[in-house]
Design an enzyme around this catalytic site. Structure first.
Site, PDB file in Angstrom:
ATOM      1  N   PHE A 230      31.644  41.273  24.229  1.00  0.00           N
ATOM      2  CA  PHE A 230      32.796  41.685  24.919  1.00  0.00           C
ATOM      3  C   PHE A 230      33.813  40.311  25.546  1.00  0.00           C
ATOM      4  CE2 PHE A 230      35.785  42.395  28.504  1.00  0.00           C
ATOM      5  CZ  PHE A 230      36.185  43.809  28.263  1.00  0.00           C
ATOM      6  N   ASP A 336      32.407  31.716  25.600  1.00  0.00           N
ATOM      7  CA  ASP A 336      33.417  32.700  26.406  1.00  0.00           C
ATOM      8  C   ASP A 336      32.370  32.589  27.660  1.00  0.00           C
ATOM      9  OD1 ASP A 336      34.059  34.577  27.894  1.00  0.00           O
ATOM     10  OD2 ASP A 336      34.591  36.045  26.311  1.00  0.00           O
ATOM     11  N   LYS A 367      37.248  35.206  36.151  1.00  0.00           N
ATOM     12  CA  LYS A 367      36.356  36.042  37.017  1.00  0.00           C
ATOM     13  C   LYS A 367      36.058  35.087  38.104  1.00  0.00           C
ATOM     14  CE  LYS A 367      34.108  39.527  34.297  1.00  0.00           C
ATOM     15  NZ  LYS A 367      34.316  40.871  34.973  1.00  0.00           N
ATOM     16  N   THR A 392      55.722  31.853  30.463  1.00  0.00           N
ATOM     17  CA  THR A 392      56.620  31.589  31.620  1.00  0.00           C
ATOM     18  C   THR A 392      55.633  30.845  32.658  1.00  0.00           C
ATOM     19  OG1 THR A 392      57.931  33.481  31.241  1.00  0.00           O
ATOM     20  CG2 THR A 392      57.875  32.627  33.482  1.00  0.00           C
TER      21      THR A 392
END
Lengths: 508, 508
Positions: A230, A336, A367, A392
């Site tokens: 994931f 990750d 997280k 931005t």
């Protein structure tokens, strides 16, 4: 401090009065009415004085007040995935409260994203600081108009806990965003290699074809990920996510390769030989895909523990093997750590368990950090021109300030060490339960990985539902795993409450 | 309020003492030392008492203090796109300050993302509220554990300004994120139509192929966008972005179609016939692509004004034509109001200028809203199962609270009307300058579009650089456009300062 205290008291929240440790008498007033402070049986104190001594269940969940609130919300917001309508003002430390007076021990923690407790007093201090107010109301476009103290915020916060060997960061807003930014860095790096270096100009063909989404400007490269992985749900990250069909159905995806993730037997150390063979099979297949996939990988991305797709573990040897493969074939190694990072495995970063001789090329985070981004060390990963990696906001100083406060709290209370110690205690308790209830706890895993523990349950969804009934909020992972994701302030006496309540469920 | 005032005073910031209007004597102390309050020549008052009466230039930009700070930051953060190292504590209202005592009139406003002024007192009040503190330190996973007052925050904030006909929202974190969430909703909707309705189950082939990124589970559908469009820089949104090669080079992209955006002549009303023919050509080509593109579009996405790719305008008739085409061919009409939304065009949403008979299917927003997401009205756009449109945070209550305060400030001060009025005044002034300096201002555009004004300049980058030297911070758009993106608190006397300084540059 004085004004922050006053602001806090209006919210019914608490603040530490000394930096040494939170003082007593600081529990939210709402909770103080309900719970007397009591020394837990382990003799060990909660980091939150006046934290509830245990769950309180007053109604079935959802109770009548929650049902009303859910009905109202569902008119304007999708509530079909709603788990618990929450009263955060009454939540405290490891405990989450609902609208009906129920207070649950929370070992799910907002899908593993609350690090140091609900209404943490030190975080409240940061959240009510003048720096935070300015960051909120004067949000900068960081790439163009960074604030004067941005270097300081980075150096005393995000970069203070940078993984060894990685001394730079590109900041983002979510785990999904962090991974996609990392993938973009990887693609630019790979094409630069193919092109012959940072000084080589783009060709006219590259420039014109990029505008029509065609090669060579939009290259047919890929990111290799692993089965059950994931990595997020935006279009690029979702193309590397392989957890569940419901995440992916009907969404166009890139034709990128997936390698098998080792299907190990647990506990890992008891099946060392079988697992080593399985891991070698996966390494071989990964190498084959790197060499042969029609859209060549610029990078491989992997979670240290597959945290959504079933809590799947592998040995340090497997990850060292991947690092070697990526070096051998000149692709990047992206780790990750969105869910595993920030202390939960008993190390600040889970990949510290691997004993790598060279660091990963990129580590992504979010997280528990409340902010997000990717760490890197190699200057070749900085694109050769400005505005290639740009947007931005490029992150958020408000959340970076909050992460700095989290880091300070983790250091002040030695929370990584706490998680390692409590994790061992919890794992041992679960091992005992697994022996007693072998039909309930299968494939217990996460030994030596702090509180990042899981097991398979033949009646997983029923167990999670019953857990709420006895006062514990737990989440699932993949098809059959019960995943524990307590906060870093989870202690042995919380583990005892969890174990007792699990046993109640197993007996029922 | 008292504690918020104390917190504010520590930051050297100001707060209103009555809700009727900001009181005087509330300018940041740092600025109060430098500027006396003075009634501007237009007789109109600034919304920020003690706002500087004009720019102050003390050094070249960057000055010595900024150079030192940039050197330090560049060791850990990419500063090659840095425009101005900013001191936000000394920035106020329409004025942005650097580290060397320079204070510039800001008509770029963090790439069009600051709505109601730096250090806005009403926003400071929201930022130092107990609700904000709780939202920051107890960040919920909104899809699973929404806070008890989330419906209230939505209804009194984000949904209070929902475009006509769109009464629901899915919240996100950035403009790019908002667009990708909208695209996902469009793909799920389209496949549901093809499948025969919400009740039809996924086939085994769909389920298994989705996990390997192949059709039919990962469908070969597309989003149609327009030449020169900008919709963000994540992988899906970047595939619809067609602004500049530097945004897209080396990044894999989906094989999605781009239609031509009308190359109109300005002012639009003086070239009505030619523009109508050009717009019809673009509508015809759009229709052809919808019917014939090998990866059929589920939706078209368009900005009301192409705000990054050159400030390109088209007539309401063109957009009405697109709405008709999308209805005729059963694809969704997504309006990207990330930059045009929240008042800048003299309407709260720019698409209100079009006089549509049926609303867009989806409107995306971010930037000035500080939060992000997409509005929709049709219940068929809610996916048929939970967890299909889902992620950990699903937005951010802290930023939603801030948007609510922005909305209240916009209403309290009638800022949309102000922007319409000031926009007309500014446009007229620029028209005069264009007559005087026809070599400097070409294709002036944005008449009747509030302060969302731009023109082409034969020496654009030089003009932007010189503007800093005379005390004005301006941005560019596309290859040659000077784009004005003042805040909603920009008034006629600020317009006068801008016009005077532009004339200085044109004379130089």
């Amino acid at each position: 401090m004085a004004s922050a205290l006053r602001t806090a008291s209006r919210a019914g929240l608490s603040l530490p009065r000394s930096s040494a440790r939170p003082c007593s008498r600081t529990a939210p007033i709402a909770l103080r009415r309900h719970y007397a402070s009591a020394a837990p049986a382990t003799g060990e104190r909660s980091y939150f004085p006046h934290e509830p001594t245990g769950p309180v269940i007053k109604t079935s969940i959802p109770g009548p007040e929650s049902v009303k609130a859910i009905e109202r919300l569902s008119k304007v917001f999708d509530t079909r995935s709603l788990n618990m309508m929450t009263n955060y003002q009454r939540s405290y430390g490891n405990y989450i409260a609902d609208l009906d007076g129920n207070v649950l021990l929370d070992v799910y923690a907002q899908i593993a994203s609350i690090p140091v407790g609900y209404n943490n007093p030190s975080l409240l201090l940061a959240a009510t600081s003048p720096e935070m107010a300015s960051a909120l109301i004067n949000r900068p476009a960081l790439g163009n108009f960074p604030q004067h103290d941005w270097a300081d915020i980075l150096e005393t916060g995000i970069l203070k806990v940078a993984p060894n060997g990685l001394n730079q960061v590109f900041t983002g807003q979510s785990g999904s965003d962090a991974n996609e930014l990392a993938y973009k860095a990887a693609f630019m790096w790979k094409r630069q290699q193919e092109r012959g270096g940072a000084h080589v100009e783009f060709t006219d063909a590259e420039i014109s074809s990029s505008m029509t989404n065609q090669k060579p400007g939009s290259p047919e490269l890929s990111i290799l990920s692993f089965k059950s992985a994931f990595h997020g749900r935006l279009f690029g990250s979702l193309s590397t996510t392989r957890s569940k069909p419901i995440h992916k159905l009907d969404i166009p995806a890139f034709d990128w390769p997936q390698a098998p993730f080792p299907a190990c037997s647990y506990p890992l150390d008891q099946y060392a030989a079988e697992n080593a063979a399985e891991e070698q099979r996966c390494l071989d297949e990964t190498e084959r895909l790197i060499k042969e996939w029609h859209n060549p990988p610029a990078a491989i991305v992997i979670e240290p523990i597959q945290s959504e797709g079933g809590d799947n573990h592998a040995s340090p040897n497997f990850f060292r093997g991947l690092r070697e493969l990526t070096k051998k074939h000149n692709v990047l190694f992206i780790v990750d750590e969105v869910q595993t990072g920030v202390g939960a495995t008993g190390k600040f970063w889970a990949h510290e368990h691997w004993g790598l001789t060279t660091p990963p090329d990129i580590v992504t985070f979010s997280k528990k950090a409340q902010t997000a981004g990717y760490y890197y060390g190699n200057n070749d990963l900085r694109p050769n021109r400005p505005y290639r990696q740009f947007n931005t906001w490029m992150g958020d100083p408000a959340r970076a300030i909050l992460f700095r406060a989290i880091i300070q709290e983790v250091e002040r209370l030695n929370l990584v060490e706490n998680t390692a110690i409590t994790g061992r205690y919890l794992y041992n308790g679960l091992e005992r339960l697994a022996q007693q209830y072998p039909g309930e706890i299968k494939n217990l895993r996460g030994k030596g990985q702090g509180t990042f523990i899981a097991w398979d349950s033949p009646r997983r969804d029923e167990v999670l539902k019953k857990a709420k009934g006895v006062g514990v909020n737990i989440g699932g992972s993949g098809e059959a795993a019960v995943r524990l994701r307590p906060m870093l302030i989870f202690r042995k006496h919380h583990a005892d409450i969890l174990l007792d309540n699990l046993e109640k469920i197993f007996k029922s």
